[in-house]
Design a protein around this motif. Structure first.
Motif, PDB file in Angstrom:
ATOM      1  N   TRP A  80      39.937  36.527  31.635  1.00 29.42           N
ATOM      2  CA  TRP A  80      38.643  36.821  32.249  1.00 29.42           C
ATOM      3  C   TRP A  80      38.280  35.750  33.274  1.00 29.42           C
ATOM      4  CZ3 TRP A  80      33.555  34.773  31.932  1.00 29.42           C
ATOM      5  CH2 TRP A  80      32.552  35.633  32.341  1.00 29.42           C
ATOM      6  N   TRP A  81      38.420  34.473  32.903  1.00 29.02           N
ATOM      7  CA  TRP A  81      38.095  33.390  33.824  1.00 29.02           C
ATOM      8  C   TRP A  81      39.060  33.358  35.000  1.00 29.02           C
ATOM      9  CZ3 TRP A  81      33.691  31.171  34.472  1.00 29.02           C
ATOM     10  CH2 TRP A  81      32.808  31.070  33.403  1.00 29.02           C
ATOM     11  N   SER A  82      40.324  33.698  34.759  1.00 27.77           N
ATOM     12  CA  SER A  82      41.300  33.755  35.866  1.00 27.77           C
ATOM     13  C   SER A  82      40.910  34.825  36.865  1.00 27.77           C
ATOM     14  CB  SER A  82      42.706  34.030  35.329  1.00 27.77           C
ATOM     15  OG  SER A  82      43.115  32.996  34.483  1.00 27.77           O
ATOM     16  N   SER A  83      40.442  35.946  36.361  1.00 23.86           N
ATOM     17  CA  SER A  83      39.997  37.025  37.248  1.00 23.86           C
ATOM     18  C   SER A  83      38.814  36.574  38.096  1.00 23.86           C
ATOM     19  CB  SER A  83      39.604  38.255  36.434  1.00 23.86           C
ATOM     20  OG  SER A  83      40.693  38.721  35.683  1.00 23.86           O
ATOM     21  N   ILE A  84      37.883  35.889  37.467  1.00 25.24           N
ATOM     22  CA  ILE A  84      36.719  35.393  38.207  1.00 25.24           C
ATOM     23  C   ILE A  84      37.165  34.395  39.275  1.00 25.24           C
ATOM     24  CG2 ILE A  84      34.644  33.956  38.004  1.00 25.24           C
ATOM     25  CD1 ILE A  84      34.101  35.321  35.348  1.00 25.24           C
ATOM     26  N   ALA A  85      38.088  33.511  38.923  1.00 22.17           N
ATOM     27  CA  ALA A  85      38.584  32.522  39.888  1.00 22.17           C
ATOM     28  C   ALA A  85      39.282  33.211  41.058  1.00 22.17           C
ATOM     29  CB  ALA A  85      39.537  31.543  39.208  1.00 22.17           C
ATOM     30  N   ALA A  86      40.035  34.273  40.777  1.00 25.84           N
ATOM     31  CA  ALA A  86      40.721  35.004  41.849  1.00 25.84           C
ATOM     32  C   ALA A  86      39.716  35.660  42.789  1.00 25.84           C
ATOM     33  CB  ALA A  86      41.651  36.055  41.249  1.00 25.84           C
ATOM     34  N   VAL A  87      38.662  36.232  42.249  1.00 26.24           N
ATOM     35  CA  VAL A  87      37.631  36.861  43.085  1.00 26.24           C
ATOM     36  C   VAL A  87      36.939  35.807  43.947  1.00 26.24           C
ATOM     37  CG1 VAL A  87      35.395  38.032  43.007  1.00 26.24           C
ATOM     38  CG2 VAL A  87      37.273  38.837  41.575  1.00 26.24           C
TER      39      VAL A  87
END
Length: 159
Positions: A80-87
């Motif tokens: 979840w945090w990786s997805s946020i960082a990618a966005v």
């Protein structure tokens, strides 16, 4: 009889060394009987299995902690945090790119100016709209000229 309500108190007494042999055997049967054990006490199942085996050295409890749902939750949180960082990285990249394009455009128009009402105006923010309008007007004139050339060519072909 051990149940979910008195299990925590009985385990506390077990670890304090105040349980009887009958209570120790009841704990072994509870954890080794294959029944449902509350998740927070699941980590004791292997230990009581070892006690029930007579503390056989070949069946020593493993020193590695068992993987529980916490590890799966942790993986989900990391994803979840990786997805946020990618966005966030994508948004920053797009913003940076548009800023670079704006800077390049300002360099391109840096020496331009307009004369409005006899006054020379050089501020990029003030002249940008006029420059864009002039470019659009030039495109329209170019299309009109192309159409007139086509008409002349058609007229020559007919004659």
């Amino acid at each position: 009889m051990i149940n979910k309500d008195n299990l925590a108190a009985l385990l506390d007494r077990f670890f304090d060394g105040t349980t009887t042999n009958v209570e120790d055997k009841a704990l072994e049967e509870y954890f080794c009987g294959g029944g449902d054990v509350p998740e927070q006490f699941e980590c004791y199942r292997e230990m009581f299995g070892w006690y029930a085996s007579g503390m056989d050295e070949n069946r020593l409890p493993s020193k590695e902690p068992r993987r529980t749902k916490r590890h799966r939750i942790s993986a989900e949180v990391i994803i979840w945090w990786s997805s946020i960082a990618a966005v966030i990285a994508l948004v920053i990249g797009i913003g940076w790119n548009s800023r670079l394009e704006k800077l390049a455009q300002e360099d391109y128009y840096a020496d331009n100016f307009i004369v409005r009402g006899g006054k020379v105006i050089t501020g990029m923010d003030e002249i940008r709209d006029d420059i864009e309008a002039t470019i659009i007007e030039g495109d329209c004139l170019e299309q009109e000229i192309d159409m007139n050339i086509e008409k002349l060519n058609e007229t020559k072909i007919i004659e």
